[in-house]
Design a protein around this motif. Structure first.
Motif, PDB file in Angstrom:
ATOM      1  N   HIS A 196      21.947  98.781  24.315  1.00  0.00           N
ATOM      2  CA  HIS A 196      21.391  99.001  22.979  1.00  0.00           C
ATOM      3  C   HIS A 196      20.278 100.042  23.085  1.00  0.00           C
ATOM      4  O   HIS A 196      19.290  99.842  23.799  1.00  0.00           O
ATOM      5  N   LEU A 197      20.460 101.152  22.365  1.00  0.00           N
ATOM      6  CA  LEU A 197      19.471 102.218  22.368  1.00  0.00           C
ATOM      7  C   LEU A 197      18.507 102.021  21.217  1.00  0.00           C
ATOM      8  O   LEU A 197      18.920 101.723  20.090  1.00  0.00           O
ATOM      9  N   ASP A 198      17.236 102.196  21.517  1.00  0.00           N
ATOM     10  CA  ASP A 198      16.179 101.988  20.534  1.00  0.00           C
ATOM     11  C   ASP A 198      15.244 103.183  20.547  1.00  0.00           C
ATOM     12  O   ASP A 198      14.937 103.731  21.618  1.00  0.00           O
ATOM     13  N   VAL A 199      14.790 103.613  19.380  1.00  0.00           N
ATOM     14  CA  VAL A 199      13.936 104.792  19.281  1.00  0.00           C
ATOM     15  C   VAL A 199      12.633 104.598  20.055  1.00  0.00           C
ATOM     16  O   VAL A 199      12.106 105.546  20.660  1.00  0.00           O
ATOM     17  N   ALA A 247      18.471 122.737  25.330  1.00  0.00           N
ATOM     18  CA  ALA A 247      17.512 121.726  24.880  1.00  0.00           C
ATOM     19  C   ALA A 247      17.584 121.546  23.374  1.00  0.00           C
ATOM     20  O   ALA A 247      17.765 122.506  22.631  1.00  0.00           O
ATOM     21  N   TRP A 248      17.473 120.294  22.952  1.00  0.00           N
ATOM     22  CA  TRP A 248      17.488 119.844  21.570  1.00  0.00           C
ATOM     23  C   TRP A 248      18.905 119.750  21.001  1.00  0.00           C
ATOM     24  O   TRP A 248      19.079 119.547  19.804  1.00  0.00           O
ATOM     25  N   SER A 249      19.919 119.866  21.881  1.00  0.00           N
ATOM     26  CA  SER A 249      21.285 119.508  21.454  1.00  0.00           C
ATOM     27  C   SER A 249      21.334 117.992  21.243  1.00  0.00           C
ATOM     28  O   SER A 249      20.657 117.216  21.918  1.00  0.00           O
ATOM     29  N   GLU A 250      22.162 117.563  20.284  1.00  0.00           N
ATOM     30  CA  GLU A 250      22.336 116.129  20.029  1.00  0.00           C
ATOM     31  C   GLU A 250      23.631 115.640  20.670  1.00  0.00           C
ATOM     32  O   GLU A 250      24.627 116.372  20.722  1.00  0.00           O
ATOM     33  N   LEU A 251      23.607 114.417  21.141  1.00  0.00           N
ATOM     34  CA  LEU A 251      24.799 113.743  21.633  1.00  0.00           C
ATOM     35  C   LEU A 251      25.032 112.524  20.750  1.00  0.00           C
ATOM     36  O   LEU A 251      24.207 111.596  20.723  1.00  0.00           O
ATOM     37  N   HIS A 252      26.137 112.541  20.000  1.00  0.00           N
ATOM     38  CA  HIS A 252      26.491 111.435  19.115  1.00  0.00           C
ATOM     39  C   HIS A 252      27.453 110.518  19.871  1.00  0.00           C
ATOM     40  O   HIS A 252      28.540 110.949  20.276  1.00  0.00           O
ATOM     41  N   ILE A 253      27.045 109.277  20.069  1.00  0.00           N
ATOM     42  CA  ILE A 253      27.770 108.352  20.941  1.00  0.00           C
ATOM     43  C   ILE A 253      28.392 107.239  20.105  1.00  0.00           C
ATOM     44  O   ILE A 253      27.700 106.542  19.357  1.00  0.00           O
ATOM     45  N   GLY A 254      29.696 107.084  20.228  1.00  0.00           N
ATOM     46  CA  GLY A 254      30.371 105.965  19.561  1.00  0.00           C
ATOM     47  C   GLY A 254      30.774 106.238  18.131  1.00  0.00           C
ATOM     48  O   GLY A 254      30.883 105.296  17.336  1.00  0.00           O
ATOM     49  N   GLY A 255      30.995 107.497  17.759  1.00  0.00           N
ATOM     50  CA  GLY A 255      31.464 107.792  16.410  1.00  0.00           C
ATOM     51  C   GLY A 255      30.356 108.209  15.469  1.00  0.00           C
ATOM     52  O   GLY A 255      29.173 108.213  15.820  1.00  0.00           O
ATOM     53  N   PRO A 256      30.707 108.560  14.233  1.00  0.00           N
ATOM     54  CA  PRO A 256      29.734 109.110  13.273  1.00  0.00           C
ATOM     55  C   PRO A 256      28.604 108.165  12.914  1.00  0.00           C
ATOM     56  O   PRO A 256      27.541 108.607  12.491  1.00  0.00           O
ATOM     57  N   ASP A 257      28.833 106.853  13.038  1.00  0.00           N
ATOM     58  CA  ASP A 257      27.775 105.896  12.709  1.00  0.00           C
ATOM     59  C   ASP A 257      27.086 105.333  13.945  1.00  0.00           C
ATOM     60  O   ASP A 257      26.316 104.371  13.856  1.00  0.00           O
ATOM     61  N   GLY A 258      27.373 105.923  15.101  1.00  0.00           N
ATOM     62  CA  GLY A 258      26.828 105.405  16.348  1.00  0.00           C
ATOM     63  C   GLY A 258      25.441 105.944  16.661  1.00  0.00           C
ATOM     64  O   GLY A 258      24.790 106.599  15.845  1.00  0.00           O
ATOM     65  N   ALA A 259      25.006 105.657  17.890  1.00  0.00           N
ATOM     66  CA  ALA A 259      23.686 106.100  18.333  1.00  0.00           C
ATOM     67  C   ALA A 259      23.674 107.613  18.529  1.00  0.00           C
ATOM     68  O   ALA A 259      24.703 108.237  18.785  1.00  0.00           O
ATOM     69  N   VAL A 292      25.847 101.196  22.669  1.00  0.00           N
ATOM     70  CA  VAL A 292      26.645 102.166  23.424  1.00  0.00           C
ATOM     71  C   VAL A 292      27.454 101.407  24.464  1.00  0.00           C
ATOM     72  O   VAL A 292      26.964 100.469  25.078  1.00  0.00           O
ATOM     73  N   ARG A 293      28.705 101.831  24.640  1.00  0.00           N
ATOM     74  CA  ARG A 293      29.612 101.127  25.541  1.00  0.00           C
ATOM     75  C   ARG A 293      30.382 102.127  26.393  1.00  0.00           C
ATOM     76  O   ARG A 293      30.734 103.213  25.905  1.00  0.00           O
ATOM     77  N   PRO A 294      30.677 101.770  27.644  1.00  0.00           N
ATOM     78  CA  PRO A 294      31.576 102.620  28.429  1.00  0.00           C
ATOM     79  C   PRO A 294      32.877 102.845  27.673  1.00  0.00           C
ATOM     80  O   PRO A 294      33.448 101.912  27.104  1.00  0.00           O
ATOM     81  N   GLY A 295      33.335 104.076  27.630  1.00  0.00           N
ATOM     82  CA  GLY A 295      34.525 104.441  26.870  1.00  0.00           C
ATOM     83  C   GLY A 295      34.205 105.076  25.541  1.00  0.00           C
ATOM     84  O   GLY A 295      35.091 105.687  24.906  1.00  0.00           O
TER      85      GLY A 295
END
Length: 328
Positions: free
Chosen positions: A176-179, A245-257, A307-310
């Motif tokens: 679980h990612l938290d700000v 630097a400052w590129s975003e990585l969207h993990i787990g789909g459009p509503d993910g972390a 976030v989950r493997p896969g």
């Protein structure tokens, strides 16, 4: 040749050797003989294996000392450790360790934190015994073509690893990612940074990401991959060219972390040598490694979520740096 079987110490052995009252440092003691005629004590300092004591009685041919050290090394290698260090007196004692497979650590080599923090010991010499075969520079160079085929725009999260304490690792089915906390349950929030004026945790170093192809190659064993110390391993091109630097990585789909790549460097250190060898450190910190970020990168959480493997990892670059952006 003396024949004294080596075994893990029992409580009665520790009492007999007057070791039961020693500080509660993680590690283990092994003894030779019953009752013991010698013992070896290995401390695990933030996960780093250090031979704190090697004591034997009459051992004219050195076989008891060798049996103790070999047994300790076998146990450490089975647990995934890459090296065992020792700090004997220079001269005769150091020569004994050299005969047991230890070599001196160069004075200019970076040391793992636990060793660097040891009090000065005049007259002693720091030695190392390598416990497994590490990748060579030639082998690492041969990996570059495969690394250069890693996905550039949409990759995959391969592993999530939490560090609940110094030297400890937990491979997670879901993180679980938290700000505020980064990876929840990780010790980033407790780790101060020398890059911060007040020594507090660096907000742009919440997370460390590493290319899974690199750590898989270096570790040579899935159970050793977590030793790299990064919280997330991805199949994705992490190079500076691909992820400014400052590129975003969207993990787990459009509503993910969502995490953002920061401009903080992530370089190898003494721990990296201990786990994966000197050639690996020199290579990842060299021209080929730095440009590709083979040691990985630093990031911070900008949108929380599981976030989950896969999980899919989708790259969103800063508009001014995205491919095809107009040049002013």
């Amino acid at each position: 040749m003396t024949d004294h079987a080596v075994r893990p110490a029992r409580q009665r052995d520790l009492v007999q050797l007057d070791l039961d009252e020693r500080p509660a440092t993680p590690g283990f003691v092994m003894v030779a003989g019953d009752p013991p005629v010698g013992h070896v004590r290995v401390d695990l300092l933030d996960g780093h294996a250090h031979l704190a004591a090697l004591v034997v009685g009459a051992d004219l041919d050195g076989s008891t000392a060798r049996a103790l050290v070999e047994s300790a090394c076998e146990r450490l290698a089975a647990r995934g450790h890459g090296q065992l260090t020792a700090r004997p007196y220079a001269g005769t004692e150091a020569a004994t360790y050299t005969a047991l497979g230890f070599v001196e650590i160069p004075a200019d080599e970076p040391l793992p934190g636990p060793l660097a923090r040891m009090p000065a010991a005049p007259g002693h010499v720091l030695l190392r015994r390598v416990l497994r075969t590490h990748r060579t520079t030639t082998e690492l160079s041969s990996l570059l073509p495969e690394l250069d085929t890693a996905p550039r725009d949409v990759g995959t999260l391969r592993a999530v690893v939490r560090r609940p304490a110094l030297g400890a690792r937990e491979v997670l089915d879901v993180g679980h990612l938290d700000v505020t906390e980064g990876l929840v349950g990780d010790t980033w929030v407790e780790r101060g940074s020398r890059r911060m004026p007040d020594g507090s945790p660096h907000p742009d170093m919440q997370l460390n990401l590493m290319n899974h192809r690199v750590v898989e190659f270096l570790a040579q064993d899935p159970d050793r991959e977590q030793l790299a110390g990064d919280q997330m391993f991805v199949d994705l091109d992490l190079s500076h060219d691909n992820l400014p630097a400052w590129s975003e990585l969207h993990i787990g789909g459009p509503d993910g972390a969502v995490i953002v790549v920061t401009d903080q460097p992530h370089t190898g250190c003494g721990k990296f040598i201990a786990r994966f060898g000197k050639d690996a450190l020199a290579f990842i910190n060299g021209p080929e490694g730095k440009s590709r970020r083979l040691r990985g990168l630093c990031a911070k959480v900008v949108r929380p979520g599981p976030v989950r493997p896969g999980d899919e990892v989708r790259v969103v670059r800063p508009p001014a740096l995205a491919p095809g952006a107009p040049v002013e």
